[in-house]
Structures are given as C-alpha cells and as structure tokens.
Design an enzyme around this catalytic site. Structure first.
Site, PDB file in Angstrom:
ATOM      1  N   SER A  17       0.822  -1.215   0.000  1.00 21.58           N
ATOM      2  CA  SER A  17       0.000   0.000   0.000  1.00 21.58           C
ATOM      3  C   SER A  17       0.855   1.263   0.000  1.00 21.58           C
ATOM      4  O   SER A  17       1.849   1.364   0.712  1.00 21.58           O
ATOM      5  CB  SER A  17      -0.905   0.009   1.228  1.00 21.58           C
ATOM      6  OG  SER A  17      -1.518   1.280   1.338  1.00 21.58           O
ATOM      7  N   THR A  69      -9.742  -1.428   4.309  1.00 21.00           N
ATOM      8  CA  THR A  69      -9.773  -1.901   2.927  1.00 21.00           C
ATOM      9  C   THR A  69     -10.220  -3.353   2.864  1.00 21.00           C
ATOM     10  O   THR A  69     -10.644  -3.931   3.881  1.00 21.00           O
ATOM     11  CB  THR A  69      -8.414  -1.638   2.229  1.00 21.00           C
ATOM     12  OG1 THR A  69      -8.568  -1.894   0.824  1.00 21.00           O
ATOM     13  CG2 THR A  69      -7.290  -2.492   2.777  1.00 21.00           C
ATOM     14  N   LYS A  73     -14.541  -3.579   4.430  1.00 16.10           N
ATOM     15  CA  LYS A  73     -15.264  -2.303   4.285  1.00 16.10           C
ATOM     16  C   LYS A  73     -16.737  -2.383   4.665  1.00 16.10           C
ATOM     17  O   LYS A  73     -17.356  -1.371   4.969  1.00 16.10           O
ATOM     18  CB  LYS A  73     -15.151  -1.796   2.849  1.00 16.10           C
ATOM     19  CG  LYS A  73     -13.754  -1.329   2.508  1.00 16.10           C
ATOM     20  CD  LYS A  73     -13.681  -0.750   1.127  1.00 16.10           C
ATOM     21  CE  LYS A  73     -12.225  -0.544   0.768  1.00 16.10           C
ATOM     22  NZ  LYS A  73     -12.000   0.655  -0.011  1.00 16.10           N
ATOM     23  N   ASP A 109     -13.798   6.716  -0.999  1.00 16.75           N
ATOM     24  CA  ASP A 109     -13.498   6.035  -2.263  1.00 16.75           C
ATOM     25  C   ASP A 109     -14.321   6.587  -3.430  1.00 16.75           C
ATOM     26  O   ASP A 109     -13.814   6.696  -4.552  1.00 16.75           O
ATOM     27  CB  ASP A 109     -13.804   4.535  -2.148  1.00 16.75           C
ATOM     28  CG  ASP A 109     -12.786   3.787  -1.305  1.00 16.75           C
ATOM     29  OD1 ASP A 109     -11.611   4.189  -1.294  1.00 16.75           O
ATOM     30  OD2 ASP A 109     -13.173   2.792  -0.670  1.00 16.75           O
ATOM     31  N   GLY A 136     -17.052  -3.936  -1.517  1.00 13.21           N
ATOM     32  CA  GLY A 136     -16.943  -2.660  -0.804  1.00 13.21           C
ATOM     33  C   GLY A 136     -16.498  -1.526  -1.708  1.00 13.21           C
ATOM     34  O   GLY A 136     -17.138  -0.471  -1.774  1.00 13.21           O
ATOM     35  N   TYR A 227      -4.174  -0.354  -7.970  1.00 15.65           N
ATOM     36  CA  TYR A 227      -2.995   0.473  -8.261  1.00 15.65           C
ATOM     37  C   TYR A 227      -1.681  -0.208  -7.920  1.00 15.65           C
ATOM     38  O   TYR A 227      -0.618   0.391  -8.096  1.00 15.65           O
ATOM     39  CB  TYR A 227      -3.100   1.848  -7.596  1.00 15.65           C
ATOM     40  CG  TYR A 227      -2.926   1.821  -6.096  1.00 15.65           C
ATOM     41  CD1 TYR A 227      -4.015   1.648  -5.271  1.00 15.65           C
ATOM     42  CD2 TYR A 227      -1.671   1.961  -5.529  1.00 15.65           C
ATOM     43  CE1 TYR A 227      -3.862   1.607  -3.910  1.00 15.65           C
ATOM     44  CE2 TYR A 227      -1.508   1.925  -4.161  1.00 15.65           C
ATOM     45  CZ  TYR A 227      -2.600   1.740  -3.357  1.00 15.65           C
ATOM     46  OH  TYR A 227      -2.436   1.696  -2.001  1.00 15.65           O
TER      47      TYR A 227
HETATM   48  O1  SKM Z   1     -10.129   2.956   0.422  1.00 18.63           O
HETATM   49  C1  SKM Z   1      -8.757   2.769   0.237  1.00 18.63           C
HETATM   50  C2  SKM Z   1      -8.068   2.677   1.570  1.00 18.63           C
HETATM   51  O2  SKM Z   1      -8.305   3.853   2.298  1.00 18.63           O
HETATM   52  C3  SKM Z   1      -6.580   2.484   1.372  1.00 18.63           C
HETATM   53  C4  SKM Z   1      -6.227   1.513   0.343  1.00 18.63           C
HETATM   54  C5  SKM Z   1      -4.852   1.035   0.239  1.00 18.63           C
HETATM   55  O3  SKM Z   1      -3.977   1.679   0.789  1.00 18.63           O
HETATM   56  O4  SKM Z   1      -4.603   0.016  -0.416  1.00 18.63           O
HETATM   57  C6  SKM Z   1      -7.134   1.083  -0.598  1.00 18.63           C
HETATM   58  C7  SKM Z   1      -8.531   1.540  -0.621  1.00 18.63           C
HETATM   59  O5  SKM Z   1      -9.355   0.501  -0.175  1.00 18.63           O
END
Ligand code: SKM
Length: 280
Positions: A17, A69, A73, A109, A136, A227
């Site tokens: 992350s 996450t 969620k 989100d 979620g 990502y």
């Molecule tokens: O909603 C976001 C979460 O706040 C952080 C995140 C992450 O760092 O991989 C992913 C999403 O679910």
C-alpha cells in the site's frame, strides 16, 4: 492545528500500500507529526472476526483514525457509532474517525474515483457501463458512476445476493432501472461504452484479468481501481487495442486526500500528494 496523528490501515495483504507514505509525507510537508501503520490481517493471521478487537485496541492506543480496505469495508459497519450520509448511501466504509470515544465511518473512495474519472477520462460516452465486482470498493465506484451521469450500469458480481443488494440500493438512490444485475457478459460488453474493474483480480497477489480480454474493443474505455501494479493485465490488453484507459492511481491519491482531511481537520495539498504518489 492537529499536533500529531496516529493512523492505520486495516486490510488483508496490504504490504504494498502507498497510503502510509502518502499520509506521512503530506503530514511532513504540513509540519504535522504523523505516523501511519499497516495492520495487515494476513500477516497477523487474522480475519474480519478480529475487527472488534482491533478497533478497541486502536481506540485504547490513541489512534486518530483508520482506513479500512478489502475485505473489511462492509464488516466494519456494525461496529461503528455513526455513518456519514455518503457511507450510509454506499453501504461501505473506508475511513473511520476515532474521536471522543466515538467511531464515525466515512467513505472517501467514491469521491476518489469520481475525481480520477473526471481528470483521466474527460468527455467519454457514459450511456452504458459494465462494472466487474460489487464489493466494498465496487459499491463506492457504482455510486460515483451513477452520480457522474452513467445512464445504465450493469453489475457483474460472483455473489448474486450481493449484486442484487447493490443494484437495489443504487436504484433507490438514483432511480429505477439505472442499475441492473449483469447476466450475459458478452452481450453487455458488446453494448457498453465503458468497463470498470472493481474486483481484486489483477492485483500483484491475484494476477489475471477479471473477464475474457477477447471481449474488449478499441471503442471501449476501460477503468481500473487497482494500483499495485499500476498497469494491470486488463489495462495492458486495453492499451494494446488503443482503448482510452484510467489506472487506479488517481483514486488512490484522492481517497487519501479526503481521509487526511478527516483525520487532521486540515486541508491537504492534492497536487503535492499526487506528485508524491507518482514519485514512489
Ligand atoms: O479505500 C482505500 C483505503 O483507504 C486504502 C487503500 C490502500 O492503501 O490500499 C485502498 C482503498 O481501499
């Protein structure tokens, strides 16, 4: 001004992350002492049954707030005292503010996806859109897409009850018929203007594509919320065909921008956070 912030992310398999670095670097830039910890259910050998303990522990240890996450969620919701209108409408929480003995759930989100969509795919056709996944994150994306004006959203989800629940809540908020449970993927894809993946398929730990890539065509736009990696197998195929695409980076940044503001009460510099993200 907030003197110090202690925050964390609860989820499974979150070691890659970027959220901790995004928050801490923005904190540094603003002169806020900021510590953001990963609370990785996989590493701790825990599942969502541990959420009540983890929340109490965070409160007792003086945490300012938590991001939540996959896969927690929705499971987090019964443990909270209050929900923002946005989080209640979406039925998923990714940000919990812990303050004065209260746990308040938010969803950043949807806003994060909408911001990425506006910036990354301006002017695309939004008549019919196929969405893979209705969990979620998928609920937040679906609400954002209909709020952005998508006429009809087809939701394909492996758990039928979950798909129906999401579609019902979307139609209640946006009008009957705006969302449907997807049944025939090939037909839906042939009629679609765009495709969004909200399943975890394509993540570093879950490689692959969320649908047969033969269903892609050059005229389709393709959006991804994953990502890590920034270029998933789905995006790679879509780009090779010449599709307009959106990766999950902007959503990752803008959900963090909004969460930073909820934790600190101070405005974040979105452009600076975006630059930090791109430099990671
Ligand atoms: O909603 C976001 C979460 O706040 C952080 C995140 C992450 O760092 O991989 C992913 C999403 O679910």
């Amino acid at each position: 001004k907030t003197a110090s912030v202690l925050a964390g992310l609860i989820g499974a398999g979150i070691q890659l992350s970027r959220t901790p670095a995004l928050h801490e670097r923005e904190g540094d830039a603003q002169g806020i002492r900021y510590l953001y910890r990963l609370i990785d259910l996989d590493q701790l050998k825990l599942d969502t049954n541990a959420l009540p303990d983890l929340l109490s522990a965070a409160e007792r240890m003086g945490f300012t707030g938590l991001n939540i996450t996959f896969p927690a969620k929705q499971a987090i919701i019964p443990l909270l005292d209050e929900l923002s209108d946005e989080a209640r409408g979406i039925g998923a929480v990714n940000t919990v503010v812990l303050k004065d003995g209260k746990r308040v759930g938010h969803n950043t989100d949807a806003l994060g996806f909408a911001e990425g969509f506006r910036r990354g795919l301006p002017g695309v056709a939004i008549g019919r859109v196929v969405q893979m996944g209705g969990g979620g994150a998928g609920a937040a994306v679906a609400h954002a897409l209909l709020a952005e004006g998508v006429e009809q959203l087809s939701v394909f989800e492996v758990e039928p009850a979950r798909a129906q629940g999401l579609v019902d809540s979307l139609n209640e908020r946006f009008g009957q018929g705006r969302a449907v449970v997807g049944r025939d993927l090939a037909t839906a894809m042939a009629e679609a203007d765009g495709l969004v993946n909200t399943t975890p398929v394509g993540m570093a730990k879950l490689p692959g594509a969320p649908l047969p890539v033969e269903l892609l065509r050059p005229a389709l736009w393709v959006a991804e919320i994953i990502y890590f990696p920034l270029e998933t197998e789905l995006l790679r195929h879509a780009r090779a065909l010449g599709c307009r695409t959106l990766d999950g980076g902007t959503m990752a940044v803008f959900q963090a921008v909004k969460a930073f503001e909820l934790f600190t009460g101070v405005q974040a510099d979105a452009e600076r956070m975006q630059e930090h993200f791109l430099g990671m």
